[in-house]
Design an enzyme around this catalytic site. Structure first.
Site, PDB file in Angstrom:
ATOM      1  N   GLU A  37      -5.819 -10.898  -0.867  1.00 38.02           N
ATOM      2  CA  GLU A  37      -6.556 -10.635   0.380  1.00 38.02           C
ATOM      3  C   GLU A  37      -8.068 -10.625   0.133  1.00 38.02           C
ATOM      4  OE1 GLU A  37      -5.096  -7.234   2.579  1.00 38.02           O
ATOM      5  OE2 GLU A  37      -3.010  -7.635   2.027  1.00 38.02           O
ATOM      6  N   GLU A  94       0.822  -1.225   0.000  1.00 42.42           N
ATOM      7  CA  GLU A  94       0.000   0.000   0.000  1.00 42.42           C
ATOM      8  C   GLU A  94       0.851   1.268   0.000  1.00 42.42           C
ATOM      9  OE1 GLU A  94      -2.867  -0.569   3.181  1.00 42.42           O
ATOM     10  OE2 GLU A  94      -3.273  -2.598   2.501  1.00 42.42           O
ATOM     11  N   HIS A 119     -10.318  -6.498  -1.546  1.00 43.77           N
ATOM     12  CA  HIS A 119     -11.295  -6.263  -0.467  1.00 43.77           C
ATOM     13  C   HIS A 119     -12.458  -5.518  -1.128  1.00 43.77           C
ATOM     14  CE1 HIS A 119      -8.494  -7.444   2.646  1.00 43.77           C
ATOM     15  NE2 HIS A 119      -7.598  -6.596   2.182  1.00 43.77           N
ATOM     16  N   ASP A 135     -11.916 -10.640   0.124  1.00 44.35           N
ATOM     17  CA  ASP A 135     -13.134 -10.807   0.922  1.00 44.35           C
ATOM     18  C   ASP A 135     -14.201  -9.927   0.295  1.00 44.35           C
ATOM     19  OD1 ASP A 135     -12.478  -8.202   2.004  1.00 44.35           O
ATOM     20  OD2 ASP A 135     -11.372  -9.174   3.629  1.00 44.35           O
ATOM     21  N   ASN A 191       2.143  -4.966  -3.213  1.00 44.58           N
ATOM     22  CA  ASN A 191       0.776  -5.382  -2.878  1.00 44.58           C
ATOM     23  C   ASN A 191      -0.089  -4.163  -2.572  1.00 44.58           C
ATOM     24  OD1 ASN A 191      -1.093  -7.568  -2.138  1.00 44.58           O
ATOM     25  ND2 ASN A 191      -0.823  -6.904  -0.009  1.00 44.58           N
TER      26      ASN A 191
HETATM   27  O1  9MR Z   1      -6.804  -7.838   8.903  1.00 47.36           O
HETATM   28  C1  9MR Z   1      -5.727  -7.216   9.563  1.00 47.36           C
HETATM   29  C2  9MR Z   1      -6.193  -6.703  10.888  1.00 47.36           C
HETATM   30  O2  9MR Z   1      -6.702  -7.734  11.687  1.00 47.36           O
HETATM   31  C3  9MR Z   1      -5.030  -6.074  11.575  1.00 47.36           C
HETATM   32  O3  9MR Z   1      -5.472  -5.481  12.782  1.00 47.36           O
HETATM   33  C4  9MR Z   1      -4.448  -5.004  10.672  1.00 47.36           C
HETATM   34  C5  9MR Z   1      -3.193  -4.489  11.288  1.00 47.36           C
HETATM   35  O4  9MR Z   1      -2.270  -5.540  11.403  1.00 47.36           O
HETATM   36  O5  9MR Z   1      -4.114  -5.514   9.397  1.00 47.36           O
HETATM   37  C6  9MR Z   1      -5.175  -6.070   8.736  1.00 47.36           C
HETATM   38  O6  9MR Z   1      -4.782  -6.563   7.472  1.00 47.36           O
HETATM   39  C7  9MR Z   1      -4.545  -5.635   6.453  1.00 47.36           C
HETATM   40  C8  9MR Z   1      -3.408  -6.156   5.606  1.00 47.36           C
HETATM   41  O7  9MR Z   1      -2.282  -6.395   6.410  1.00 47.36           O
HETATM   42  C9  9MR Z   1      -3.064  -5.197   4.496  1.00 47.36           C
HETATM   43  N1  9MR Z   1      -4.226  -4.912   3.693  1.00 47.36           N
HETATM   44  C10 9MR Z   1      -5.412  -4.497   4.410  1.00 47.36           C
HETATM   45  C11 9MR Z   1      -5.742  -5.498   5.526  1.00 47.36           C
HETATM   46  C12 9MR Z   1      -7.006  -5.069   6.256  1.00 47.36           C
HETATM   47  O8  9MR Z   1      -6.787  -3.862   6.912  1.00 47.36           O
END
Ligand code: 9MR
Length: 366
Positions: A280, A173, A250, A282, A214
């Site tokens: 990722e 990101e 997402h 969903d 990513n």
């Molecule tokens: O799903 C993840 C969430 O449970 C955590 O609190 C957060 C911080 O670690 O990260 C979320 O995952 C993210 C991923 O690492 C990167 N893309 C977006 C995901 C959702 O926020």
């Protein structure tokens, strides 16, 4: 499109008998908590067994804390997936909590667990603005010092799992929604070349790992996808060791890329010599979700999975969680939920069955 009930018979009965039914009865395929004994009829096999037979990578994000205490979660993970991604356990601030302090207990647990179960691990992620640790953000480091910190971190983490983690999200990101580079401590102090350096350090630490950029909302075609494309094109042109792009996916029922856009994006990336992973996926739904919405959700999963499998460059399909019991969605998107393929009792939803249907379809007509 309620033809889940036909799934069981897909390989046995002529497809002509599988016309969509208007019945609203729940699917008859057994829950994923079925045994994986050899000799199990193909139509009752879990996703993983069907995918393994065809060399398809299908996976999910997993949370090590849950993996440690919820047996049903653990059993489902082993049964359904051949690729695992740590939800938080490999992020910078989690692993590297102070300059001289690393914490590898949970990431080691995951890598060992995957190895014992013959599953692959995607490393996620070396750099993500949301997990830049406090000690770096407030450390007033010079550019040279920050480059050394970046090198040390990547060496320590990628080096530790050399040969055991097949792919890394190196930068996660790094681009804003308007296509500009995201303002992070790395960009401010090092400049845009922090991205080149991160890929180079990761490649030096494990030359065989596949290295990814990513991002989210860059899956179809549009300003952000174009910006990601421009970034990775420039990295390739300058021989920065990047191998792939992760498309997060997402999405919602109203906002998701069409199969055509997704294909077009994957194809233009592949022309740069890059591969793609769906990283990722969903599909969050307004709560409470109706049966029709669950079907519409299933159709989106189906389109993405089919598109990925039809593109040679798309080499893994990974979801951001698999059961609504443990989901990041409700914390971040109040009023939404039901984003995953199993419900909060691990019961398969229509989306589970369509993934299975796609895999069965590949077996019957490869
Ligand atoms: O799903 C993840 C969430 O449970 C955590 O609190 C957060 C911080 O670690 O990260 C979320 O995952 C993210 C991923 O690492 C990167 N893309 C977006 C995901 C959702 O926020």
């Amino acid at each position: 499109m309620k033809h889940w009930a036909c799934l069981t018979f897909l390989l046995i009965i002529a497809t002509a008998s599988c016309t969509p039914s208007s019945a609203t009865s729940s699917p008859t395929t057994p829950s994923p908590a079925v045994s994986t004994e050899p000799g199990l009829a193909i139509e009752t096999m879990p996703l993983r067994q069907l995918a393994d037979k065809q060399g398809i990578l299908i996976g999910s994000q997993v949370n090590v804390g849950i993996l440690r205490y919820d047996d049903k979660y653990t059993k489902t993970v082993k049964q359904e997936f051949n690729v695992l991604v740590p939800e938080v356990e490999m992020k910078f601030a989690f692993l590297h909590q102070a300059k001289e302090m690393y914490y590898f207990r949970d990431s080691d647990y995951l890598v060992d667990f995957a190895q014992k179960g013959n599953m692959k691990v995607r490393g996620h992620t070396l750099l993500w603005h949301q997990f830049d640790p406090e000690w770096i953000q407030t450390g007033n480091f010079t550019k040279g010092e920050l480059i050394e910190i970046l090198r040390d971190h990547i060496n320590a983490v990628v080096g530790r799992y050399k040969g055991r983690i097949f792919a890394w999200d190196v930068v996660n990101e790094g681009i804003n929604d308007d296509g500009t580079l995201r303002d992070t401590v790395w960009l401010r102090s090092i400049g845009p070349e922090y991205i080149d350096l991160a890929f180079q350090f990761a490649h030096n630490a494990d030359p065989d790992a596949t290295l990814f950029y990513n991002d989210y909302e860059a899956e179809g075609l549009g300003a952000k996808a174009d910006a990601v494309f421009a970034l990775v094109k420039s990295l390739r042109e300058r021989n920065v060791p990047i191998n792939g792009v992760g498309l997060q996916l997402h999405v919602t029922l109203n906002e998701h890329p069409s199969a055509e856009e997704l294909s077009a994006n994957i194809e233009r990336l592949s022309k740069l010599g890059l591969i793609v992973h769906i990283t990722e996926m969903d599909v969050r739904l307004h709560q409470p979700a109706t049966a029709d919405e669950l079907d519409a959700q299933a159709q989106i999963f189906k389109d993405v999975f089919e598109t990925c499998l039809s593109e040679k460059a798309c080499q893994a399909f990974i979801m951001w969680g698999f059961t609504d019991k443990y989901s990041w969605i409700k914390d971040v998107y109040p009023g939404f939920g039901d984003a995953h393929i199993l419900d909060n009792t691990y019961k398969p939803k229509p989306a589970y069955y369509v993934l299975k249907e796609v895999l069965l379809g590949k077996i019957s007509s490869p």
